[in-house]
Design a protein around this motif. Sequence first.
Motif, short mmCIF file in Angstrom:
data_model
loop_
_atom_site.label_atom_id
_atom_site.label_comp_id
_atom_site.label_asym_id
_atom_site.label_seq_id
_atom_site.Cartn_x
_atom_site.Cartn_y
_atom_site.Cartn_z
N CYS A 83 -63.87 -61.91 13.85
CA CYS A 83 -62.60 -61.41 13.25
C CYS A 83 -62.77 -60.12 12.47
CB CYS A 83 -62.67 -61.95 12.18
SG CYS A 83 -63.81 -62.30 10.89
N GLY A 84 -61.59 -59.38 12.53
CA GLY A 84 -61.20 -58.43 12.21
C GLY A 84 -59.80 -57.82 11.02
N VAL A 85 -60.14 -57.04 9.87
CA VAL A 85 -59.05 -56.84 9.17
C VAL A 85 -58.95 -55.25 9.14
CG1 VAL A 85 -58.25 -57.11 6.71
CG2 VAL A 85 -59.79 -58.91 7.76
N ILE A 86 -57.20 -54.68 9.16
CA ILE A 86 -57.51 -53.05 9.14
C ILE A 86 -56.29 -53.34 8.64
CG2 ILE A 86 -56.48 -51.61 10.14
CD1 ILE A 86 -57.47 -52.73 13.22
N HIS A 87 -56.12 -51.88 7.70
CA HIS A 87 -55.43 -52.48 5.92
C HIS A 87 -54.50 -51.00 6.39
CE1 HIS A 87 -53.76 -50.06 2.49
NE2 HIS A 87 -53.16 -50.96 2.16
N VAL A 88 -53.08 -50.91 7.02
CA VAL A 88 -52.33 -49.90 7.86
C VAL A 88 -51.56 -49.72 5.73
CG1 VAL A 88 -50.54 -49.45 8.77
CG2 VAL A 88 -52.25 -50.55 9.42
N PRO A 89 -52.01 -48.19 5.95
CA PRO A 89 -51.29 -47.79 4.83
C PRO A 89 -49.79 -48.17 4.91
CG PRO A 89 -52.64 -46.38 4.88
CD PRO A 89 -52.45 -47.66 6.00
N ALA A 90 -48.61 -48.49 3.68
CA ALA A 90 -47.43 -47.93 3.78
C ALA A 90 -47.24 -46.95 4.27
CB ALA A 90 -46.70 -47.86 2.16
N GLY A 91 -45.32 -46.92 4.67
CA GLY A 91 -45.30 -45.73 5.42
C GLY A 91 -45.61 -45.20 6.74
N THR A 92 -46.60 -45.71 7.27
CA THR A 92 -47.23 -45.09 8.61
C THR A 92 -46.37 -45.85 9.45
OG1 THR A 92 -49.56 -45.51 7.21
CG2 THR A 92 -49.45 -45.35 9.70
N GLU A 93 -46.70 -44.56 10.51
CA GLU A 93 -45.51 -45.51 11.87
C GLU A 93 -46.20 -46.22 12.60
OE1 GLU A 93 -43.29 -43.13 14.57
OE2 GLU A 93 -42.35 -41.81 12.76
N THR A 94 -45.73 -47.20 13.11
CA THR A 94 -46.51 -48.29 13.78
C THR A 94 -46.06 -48.17 15.40
OG1 THR A 94 -45.85 -50.18 13.24
CG2 THR A 94 -48.17 -49.66 12.51
N VAL A 95 -46.61 -48.77 16.75
CA VAL A 95 -46.39 -49.13 18.20
C VAL A 95 -46.77 -50.59 17.93
CG1 VAL A 95 -46.52 -46.47 18.77
CG2 VAL A 95 -47.91 -48.36 18.87
N GLU A 96 -46.40 -51.57 18.80
CA GLU A 96 -47.11 -53.01 19.30
C GLU A 96 -47.39 -52.60 20.43
OE1 GLU A 96 -44.61 -56.10 21.98
OE2 GLU A 96 -43.85 -55.69 20.73
N ARG A 97 -48.83 -53.36 19.80
CA ARG A 97 -49.80 -52.76 21.02
C ARG A 97 -50.33 -54.22 21.75
NH1 ARG A 97 -54.13 -49.07 18.01
NH2 ARG A 97 -54.88 -49.62 19.59
N GLN A 98 -50.81 -53.89 22.63
CA GLN A 98 -51.03 -55.29 23.58
C GLN A 98 -52.36 -55.84 23.39
OE1 GLN A 98 -48.60 -56.86 24.84
NE2 GLN A 98 -47.09 -55.99 24.59
N PRO A 99 -52.96 -57.11 23.36
CA PRO A 99 -54.08 -57.63 23.03
C PRO A 99 -54.60 -57.05 24.53
CG PRO A 99 -52.45 -59.29 24.18
CD PRO A 99 -51.64 -58.33 23.72
N ASP A 100 -55.37 -56.89 24.55
CA ASP A 100 -57.20 -56.54 26.01
C ASP A 100 -56.89 -57.96 26.61
OD1 ASP A 100 -58.40 -56.25 27.81
OD2 ASP A 100 -59.78 -54.71 26.09
N LYS A 101 -56.20 -58.90 27.19
CA LYS A 101 -56.75 -60.25 27.76
C LYS A 101 -57.70 -60.60 28.96
CE LYS A 101 -51.80 -61.01 27.36
NZ LYS A 101 -50.51 -60.78 27.69
#
Length: 195
Positions: free
Chosen positions: A110-128
Amino acid sequence: MESNVSEAVLEAGRALDIPEAVTRAFVRRLRPCVHLCPYGSLPEELKKDARPAARALGPVHLPEGAEAPLHLPHLMTIDCAAIPAGSLDIAFPADGHLVVFGSVTNGAACGVIHVPAGTETVERQPDKKRMDPYETYHDPFPLYAVPGTTTEPGAQAGGGRKSRSLASGSAGGCGPSRGTGCRLRQHRAPDARSP
């Protein structure tokens, strides 16, 4: 722990003739929590003003270049500001998003990432190529926050032996439970003041 929950548990213990020491030991293990539920599972009184607190499954949105365990499926993204303030007894971000990855076939991954408010994001694809072949993609759906109560991990394992020793007064205190090994990573937006 809220006193009304504690009192209700103590009262139930008395009604069931459970020794007071056993019931109090159980109450000490109670913790506040937030259940994340689909809309259909919400209590009727919460449906009118319900707003999504998380999005389960579907594509993951992360900052460009953020280190992420993309070999694990995206389980959910939690909107931290939508979790009722004061409903948890742990340090929990007041805003931003927690992106949760994990394997349903290997609970230790498992893993958890905190992304602060207002941070620009992009859709990321899984490493299939690195994903478990039994993990599949599912359409996203919203989850809603319901404050509640739970027990610490492992509170029920070996409960019979522990209860008997508590009733006889021979048991010591309970130590901290072991976690799953998930790590929280903090994504930090580039700071213009840093070289």
